[in-house]
Design a protein around this motif. Sequence first.
Motif, PDB file in Angstrom:
ATOM      1  N   LYS A 425       1.020  -1.064  -0.042  1.00  0.00           N
ATOM      2  CA  LYS A 425      -0.111  -0.061   0.145  1.00  0.00           C
ATOM      3  C   LYS A 425       0.814   1.308  -0.027  1.00  0.00           C
ATOM      4  O   LYS A 425       0.325   2.225   0.344  1.00  0.00           O
ATOM      5  N   GLU A 426       2.153   1.178  -0.363  1.00  0.00           N
ATOM      6  CA  GLU A 426       3.055   2.288  -0.565  1.00  0.00           C
ATOM      7  C   GLU A 426       2.550   3.186  -1.677  1.00  0.00           C
ATOM      8  O   GLU A 426       2.170   2.765  -2.974  1.00  0.00           O
ATOM      9  N   TYR A 427       2.571   4.343  -1.529  1.00  0.00           N
ATOM     10  CA  TYR A 427       2.170   5.293  -2.750  1.00  0.00           C
ATOM     11  C   TYR A 427       3.202   5.974  -3.516  1.00  0.00           C
ATOM     12  O   TYR A 427       4.098   6.285  -3.157  1.00  0.00           O
ATOM     13  N   TYR A 428       3.061   6.108  -4.738  1.00  0.00           N
ATOM     14  CA  TYR A 428       4.151   6.502  -5.634  1.00  0.00           C
ATOM     15  C   TYR A 428       3.416   7.550  -6.583  1.00  0.00           C
ATOM     16  O   TYR A 428       2.323   7.480  -7.201  1.00  0.00           O
ATOM     17  N   SER A 429       4.278   8.907  -6.794  1.00  0.00           N
ATOM     18  CA  SER A 429       3.552   9.634  -7.779  1.00  0.00           C
ATOM     19  C   SER A 429       3.615   9.415  -9.054  1.00  0.00           C
ATOM     20  O   SER A 429       4.430   8.244  -9.528  1.00  0.00           O
ATOM     21  N   LYS A 430       2.695   9.876 -10.135  1.00  0.00           N
ATOM     22  CA  LYS A 430       2.590   9.330 -11.308  1.00  0.00           C
ATOM     23  C   LYS A 430       4.030   9.367 -12.206  1.00  0.00           C
ATOM     24  O   LYS A 430       4.308   8.550 -12.838  1.00  0.00           O
ATOM     25  N   GLU A 431       4.578  10.511 -11.883  1.00  0.00           N
ATOM     26  CA  GLU A 431       5.735  10.783 -12.510  1.00  0.00           C
ATOM     27  C   GLU A 431       6.982   9.871 -12.340  1.00  0.00           C
ATOM     28  O   GLU A 431       7.516   9.504 -13.004  1.00  0.00           O
ATOM     29  N   SER A 432       6.839   9.211 -11.122  1.00  0.00           N
ATOM     30  CA  SER A 432       7.893   8.144 -10.756  1.00  0.00           C
ATOM     31  C   SER A 432       7.806   6.855 -11.565  1.00  0.00           C
ATOM     32  O   SER A 432       8.648   6.225 -11.301  1.00  0.00           O
ATOM     33  N   VAL A 433       6.681   6.636 -11.726  1.00  0.00           N
ATOM     34  CA  VAL A 433       6.237   5.310 -12.492  1.00  0.00           C
ATOM     35  C   VAL A 433       5.585   5.147 -13.679  1.00  0.00           C
ATOM     36  O   VAL A 433       5.745   4.054 -14.235  1.00  0.00           O
ATOM     37  N   GLN A 434       5.103   6.004 -14.064  1.00  0.00           N
ATOM     38  CA  GLN A 434       4.345   5.951 -15.475  1.00  0.00           C
ATOM     39  C   GLN A 434       5.145   5.656 -16.732  1.00  0.00           C
ATOM     40  O   GLN A 434       4.693   4.820 -17.444  1.00  0.00           O
ATOM     41  N   TRP A 435       6.530   5.519 -16.513  1.00  0.00           N
ATOM     42  CA  TRP A 435       7.362   5.243 -17.819  1.00  0.00           C
ATOM     43  C   TRP A 435       7.473   3.715 -17.906  1.00  0.00           C
ATOM     44  O   TRP A 435       7.801   3.263 -18.607  1.00  0.00           O
ATOM     45  N   GLU A 436       7.034   2.964 -16.697  1.00  0.00           N
ATOM     46  CA  GLU A 436       7.037   1.650 -16.494  1.00  0.00           C
ATOM     47  C   GLU A 436       5.747   1.018 -16.983  1.00  0.00           C
ATOM     48  O   GLU A 436       5.492  -0.215 -17.022  1.00  0.00           O
TER      49      GLU A 436
END
Length: 483
Positions: A425-436
């Motif tokens: 349930k850790e949150y990640y910003s869209k910018e940090s993950v979207q490229w994957e």
Amino acid sequence: MRMGNISYTAHVSNKKSAITSKSKLAAVAKHNLRKYKSSDYSKDNICIIYGTSNLIDDVKTVYHKEFDEALEEYNKKQIRPDRKIEDYFEHVAGKEQDMAVEIIIQIGDREFWKQFDDMKSYMKLSYQIILDELRKRLPQFVVANAVVHLDEDSPHMHIVGVPVAGGYKKGLNKQVSKRKVFTKEVLSRVLQDELRDVANKEVDDWFGEQIKEKSKGRNHDLSVAEYKVAQETKHLTQLQKQVEESDRAVKTNKAFEKEYMDKKEKLESDISCLESMRRITKSLSEMDSRESKQISMELDEKRAKLQSVNEELASAIEKAEDAAKLLDRIKNFVSSFRLFAPTIEEYANQVEADKTIEAGNSFRGILNELGKLLEAFKELIKEGLCWFPRLMRWKTSKGEVAPIFLEKSSGYSYSLYGYMNVETKEYYSKESVQWEISAGNRTGTVEQMDANVEAMVRDLQEILRIGAEQKRLWEMYEGKVKG
């Protein structure tokens, strides 16, 4: 509405709690990244929101990234080999200076969180936002690792990073320097004013209340008791025992089939040998009757052991048959889920393209097929934010994640907001993950479910095949004995 009742504290490691050696950095890692479960702590409540589960490696990575170029330039200028520095991390660790700095940020005290204990987990999102703002406002403090603790009286965040300063004439032109980065002006402006304002907005969004005004005096010293090193070491020992026990259990399970087969073959060989001996005994009148009786007793004992082994086998077959029934139910579920495949494919394509999902017409009050699917599967995180972990997931460097959407027009439109790890349930910003987030990284698709079901079928067939073969051998043996 109550105003100004929620506390906010931001402490910077100092004096006895300063990180001035590798052993002290290791002590911080033990406290911040505890991975075991006990009566006091739960792994589910230790949330890594930046970096990895190895804090020391995270700090070393920052050192290489920030100082390798300056170190190479410095070493080129040195004529004497003994003046060259091989590893800047090891060099600083041996100087008894601040090699890293820890900031602990806490919102709310024990009394406050007694009222809102069920909302602790949502503070991960707020601490992620505060961390992002700290990195923007104080880039000279290069963050290596950040962890949110939800398992104590008040949810709080541990941030470990390296203070980086430049412009040096002596030594490396860029060096570690807590004194230059964490000035009184920075401590007051960034940690006590600007981040307090960010925290205030989060508190207002969640609770409709305000942060207390900051109190006078020093707000950046950190008590050495915070680290609880002795307690962490004790729990680490308990964890190591648990791991050893688990390893033994796994090895035992893997060895079960071979052990069973070896036992079976030995018993059958012993029985065959004893049968032959008894036949010889009967034909040789000169053989002592007591020896014949002893052989018969041994034969009966071997038969009893073999019977026990076959009872274990019957139990294993029964469990396998139960598993086969469960597999049939899983197959039925996958078949029903396959009806939604085209709509799920449309949903995944929209997520991967970072597009707003139009779920229907709000003026006419009509949801399209995708909208109906989203309505059935959405899980609310808080008002306006929802996610769909059961619909589609993506495998990323941060683990398996599902998207979080900002719900608009009462469910008729969704815009991509960020991502959350489906396990931690850790949150990640869209910018940090979207490229994957791509089609090649999808998990939980209908095709993958089909493949998993096929693998389960093969495993069950093998278990039942082995069981049937052993049952046949037993029946053959019983036929020989009766004959």
